[in-house]
Design an enzyme around this catalytic site. Structure first.
Site, PDB file in Angstrom:
ATOM      1  N   HIS A 118      29.968 -16.356  31.576  1.00 33.52           N
ATOM      2  CA  HIS A 118      31.404 -16.300  31.833  1.00 33.52           C
ATOM      3  C   HIS A 118      31.961 -15.107  31.048  1.00 33.52           C
ATOM      4  O   HIS A 118      31.421 -14.749  30.007  1.00 33.52           O
ATOM      5  CB  HIS A 118      32.014 -17.605  31.319  1.00 33.52           C
ATOM      6  CG  HIS A 118      33.467 -17.792  31.605  1.00 33.52           C
ATOM      7  ND1 HIS A 118      34.455 -17.209  30.851  1.00 33.52           N
ATOM      8  CD2 HIS A 118      34.105 -18.521  32.561  1.00 33.52           C
ATOM      9  CE1 HIS A 118      35.634 -17.576  31.329  1.00 33.52           C
ATOM     10  NE2 HIS A 118      35.455 -18.366  32.362  1.00 33.52           N
ATOM     11  N   ASP A 147      27.254 -20.887  24.725  1.00 31.42           N
ATOM     12  CA  ASP A 147      28.513 -21.246  25.376  1.00 31.42           C
ATOM     13  C   ASP A 147      28.308 -22.590  26.066  1.00 31.42           C
ATOM     14  O   ASP A 147      27.624 -22.678  27.087  1.00 31.42           O
ATOM     15  CB  ASP A 147      28.875 -20.147  26.381  1.00 31.42           C
ATOM     16  CG  ASP A 147      30.119 -20.493  27.197  1.00 31.42           C
ATOM     17  OD1 ASP A 147      30.670 -21.597  27.009  1.00 31.42           O
ATOM     18  OD2 ASP A 147      30.520 -19.651  28.025  1.00 31.42           O
ATOM     19  N   GLN A 158      30.541 -25.500  29.905  1.00 30.53           N
ATOM     20  CA  GLN A 158      30.220 -26.273  31.109  1.00 30.53           C
ATOM     21  C   GLN A 158      29.141 -27.317  30.867  1.00 30.53           C
ATOM     22  O   GLN A 158      28.788 -28.046  31.793  1.00 30.53           O
ATOM     23  CB  GLN A 158      29.765 -25.342  32.244  1.00 30.53           C
ATOM     24  CG  GLN A 158      30.827 -24.408  32.762  1.00 30.53           C
ATOM     25  CD  GLN A 158      31.990 -25.122  33.444  1.00 30.53           C
ATOM     26  OE1 GLN A 158      31.922 -26.296  33.757  1.00 30.53           O
ATOM     27  NE2 GLN A 158      33.061 -24.393  33.658  1.00 30.53           N
TER      28      GLN A 158
HETATM   29  C1  LIG Z   1      30.861 -21.172  31.046  1.00 29.90           C
HETATM   30  C2  LIG Z   1      32.275 -21.003  30.576  1.00 29.90           C
HETATM   31  N1  LIG Z   1      32.511 -20.438  29.396  1.00 29.90           N
HETATM   32  C3  LIG Z   1      33.749 -20.280  28.919  1.00 29.90           C
HETATM   33  C4  LIG Z   1      34.848 -20.672  29.629  1.00 29.90           C
HETATM   34  C5  LIG Z   1      36.204 -20.418  29.072  1.00 29.90           C
HETATM   35  O1  LIG Z   1      36.922 -21.589  28.906  1.00 29.90           O
HETATM   36  P1  LIG Z   1      38.440 -21.524  28.476  1.00 29.90           P
HETATM   37  O2  LIG Z   1      39.158 -20.777  29.548  1.00 29.90           O
HETATM   38  O3  LIG Z   1      38.856 -22.942  28.383  1.00 29.90           O
HETATM   39  O4  LIG Z   1      38.491 -20.822  27.172  1.00 29.90           O
HETATM   40  C6  LIG Z   1      34.669 -21.259  30.874  1.00 29.90           C
HETATM   41  C7  LIG Z   1      35.836 -21.654  31.695  1.00 29.90           C
HETATM   42  O5  LIG Z   1      35.856 -21.558  32.897  1.00 29.90           O
HETATM   43  C8  LIG Z   1      33.346 -21.431  31.356  1.00 29.90           C
HETATM   44  O6  LIG Z   1      33.126 -21.986  32.554  1.00 29.90           O
END
Ligand SMILES: Cc1ncc(COP(=O)(O)O)c(C=O)c1O
Lengths: 135, 420
Positions: B134, B211, B214
């Site tokens: 992401h 991370d 998910q």
């Molecule tokens: C794999 C992953 N990492 C990080 C995030 C970021 O999350 P947030 O927008 O709540 O900070 C997301 C959100 O879609 C995600 O799917």
């Protein structure tokens, strides 16, 4: 559910008018909607008379963005650049003839944004013209 | 706290009908159709138990934490620290001191890149990451690598969408200072074997950041088992309120790091000449924390534990198993990512030839079905797949097989509208 994707819009999406690059275009501009990846390039050929003798577009994206570009090319043939600069977003939405949610209005207006940038003589995002020319 | 549904025994299936009663929003209708929420990867809905925990703070003992000596502040502080302990247990952290409340996964990942990365990453170092990341796991390292002149190595996926482990291993064997890897992909739903990859990275001497945005909502995440140095996730994707999030890190690393934000609460002593930092975890919680949201996250974690995180994972895999065959059988449908249910979560990204994902999402919305269309903050992955966007349906514990059927039926209807 069909009111949004009425015949007219699907027809312009599947059979876009004035589609393809335009050889010898005097004006052209490319823009994208980074959120959804819609892309439009507008090509204008402005003749001696100051009128748009020909207009083409290329692009990819959703039905709304592509149909609106196709409709727009039909609307502006024969018009002057000043007339093009004066087209407002209501005109584009009226041509589409549907009510769009705010998120989808952006799709519908990408073609007008691109067209106006071309009409104002821009070739790239201000400040990036040199980079574009070098490519 | 009363949770109406409970999975008993390892083979238990979820009592989804009872779970759904805990989620008031799920009984809404959209365009006259029952809401089908298939965008939990973006944000999950919230059970009453979470809303109730937050209401109690606001209505019964709201006060700033760690500040007052009066009763309300003590009660709120205790509830906040209870939530931290609940989160620590949920991810099997050795100590609640290592659990830092932030606003979301993005803030947590940036905290690591700024507070650890800026003091440790040097010119010529290698940062190994993946094309599945992401943007919030990718861009902080991309930018930092550019700032200091480090090399950014992006490991590819195979044609099924699974991480190229051969390539990952080879890159890590060449040496790495940082491994930034997603536990599960928000674009394809694949689970990366992070324990194995973190093991290789450790051997290379790398600091490892996972991370878990998910994964933590949908499957067991055990930081000691994974063996990484940091993980981050968002509360709002796991039944908690928006504004709650967590970054966990090893105490030994957190203690050596400089703070990320300066201000109140994170300080032990300030004079004109110098400042001394507070102890963990408060050193990293500058200013007034979103304490009510953190307390809500504590309630969410307890809810997930009572239902059973393994049972939730099994339920979602079963939903994918129910959805994939009819979806794949549909003419013109491409499903991105693996077509089996091995090592995956409830994320199904697809495309229907001739219908742009935005049009698909609009047509599904007309049927009451909420899905995400776009690049999912995954531009490098979209480029790798050769598309600009996909339509993504993502599940959670409250979804049903009937909703999967509704999705397939709505896709068929959309094709009809487009004359396909
Ligand atoms: C794999 C992953 N990492 C990080 C995030 C970021 O999350 P947030 O927008 O709540 O900070 C997301 C959100 O879609 C995600 O799917």
């Amino acid at each position: 559910m069909d009111d949004l994707y009425r015949e007219n819009i699907l027809d312009h999406y599947k059979n876009p008018r004035n589609y393809g690059e335009l050889e010898g275009a005097t004006h052209h501009y490319h823009d994208t909607n980074p959120l959804c990846g819609d892309e439009i390039t507008m090509f204008l050929l402005v003749g001696e008379s100051g009128r748009i003798d020909d207009v083409h577009f290329t692009g990819r994206g959703c039905a709304i963005s592509q149909a609106s570009a196709s409709l727009l090319t039909e609307r502006i043939k024969g018009k002057t650049l000043d007339e093009v600069k004066g087209i407002d977003k209501e005109a584009v939405l009226e041509d589409l003839g549907i009510t769009l949610s705010p998120a989808r209005v952006k799709c519908a207006l990408l073609s007008l944004k691109t067209l106006k940038a071309a009409a104002w003589g821009l070739t790239a995002w201000p400040g990036e013209e040199a980079k574009q020319a070098a490519e | 706290m009363a949770v109406t549904a409970r999975a008993t025994g390892s083979a238990a299936t979820l009592d989804v009908a009872r779970i759904r009663q805990d989620f008031p929003v799920l009984s809404q209708t959209v365009h006259g159709k029952p809401l089908v929420w298939l965008d939990s990867a973006s944000t999950s809905q919230k059970p009453r138990q979470v809303l109730e925990a937050m209401r109690v703070v606001y209505e019964e003992h709201n006060a700033n934490i760690h500040r007052g000596v009066y009763e309300f502040s003590e009660r709120t502080t205790a509830a906040f620290e209870d939530a931290r302990a609940a989160v620590a247990r949920f991810i099997n952290a050795p100590s609640p001191r290592e659990v830092i409340f932030v606003r979301n996964a993005t803030e947590g990942l940036n905290l690591v890149a700024y507070a650890w990365g800026r003091d440790n990453l040097r010119k010529g170092d290698r940062v190994v990451t993946t094309v599945l990341e992401h943007h919030s796991s990718f861009v902080p390292w991309q930018q930092l690598a550019q700032d200091v002149g480090a090399e950014l190595v992006v490991v590819d996926i195979d044609d099924d969408g699974r991480l190229r482990l051969d390539q990952m291993r080879a890159e890590l064997e060449k040496g790495a200072k940082v491994l930034a890897i997603t536990h599960t992909s928000n674009g394809l739903g694949v689970i990366d074997p992070v324990k194995e990859v973190v093991g290789w990275a450790k051997r290379a001497g790398a600091t490892t950041i996972v991370d878990a945005a998910q994964s933590a909502p949908h499957m067991r995440v055990d930081v000691q088992d994974i063996g990484c140095d940091f993980i981050a996730f968002s509360g709002h994707k796991m039944l908690g309120p928006v504004g709650s999030g967590v970054v966990w890190g090893r105490a030994a690393l957190l203690e050596r790091m400089r703070p990320f934000l300066y201000g109140g609460d994170m300080i032990s002593r300030v004079s004109i000449e110098r400042s001394d930092w507070n102890e963990l975890p408060w050193k990293f919680e500058a200013g007034t924390s979103a304490y009510v949201d953190a307390i809500g996250l504590g309630a969410a974690v307890r809810y997930l534990e009572e239902v059973g995180i393994d049972a939730i994972h099994r339920h979602e895999v079963a939903l994918v198993a129910h959805l994939l065959p009819p979806l794949l059988a549909e003419d013109g449908v491409t499903v991105f990512g693996p077509h089996d249910t091995r090592d995956r979560v409830g994320v199904v990204s697809f495309d229907v030839k001739g219908i742009h994902p935005h049009d698909m999402a609009t047509l599904l919305d007309r049927e009451g079905i909420a899905v995400r269309a776009g690049h999912h903050c995954n531009n490098p992955l979209m480029t790798r797949l050769g598309v600009s966007a996909t339509t993504r349906a993502s599940t959670y514990l409250y979804n049903t097989n009937e909703e999967m059927d509704a999705l397939v039926a709505a896709v068929r209807k959309a094709k009809k509208v487009f004359g396909l």
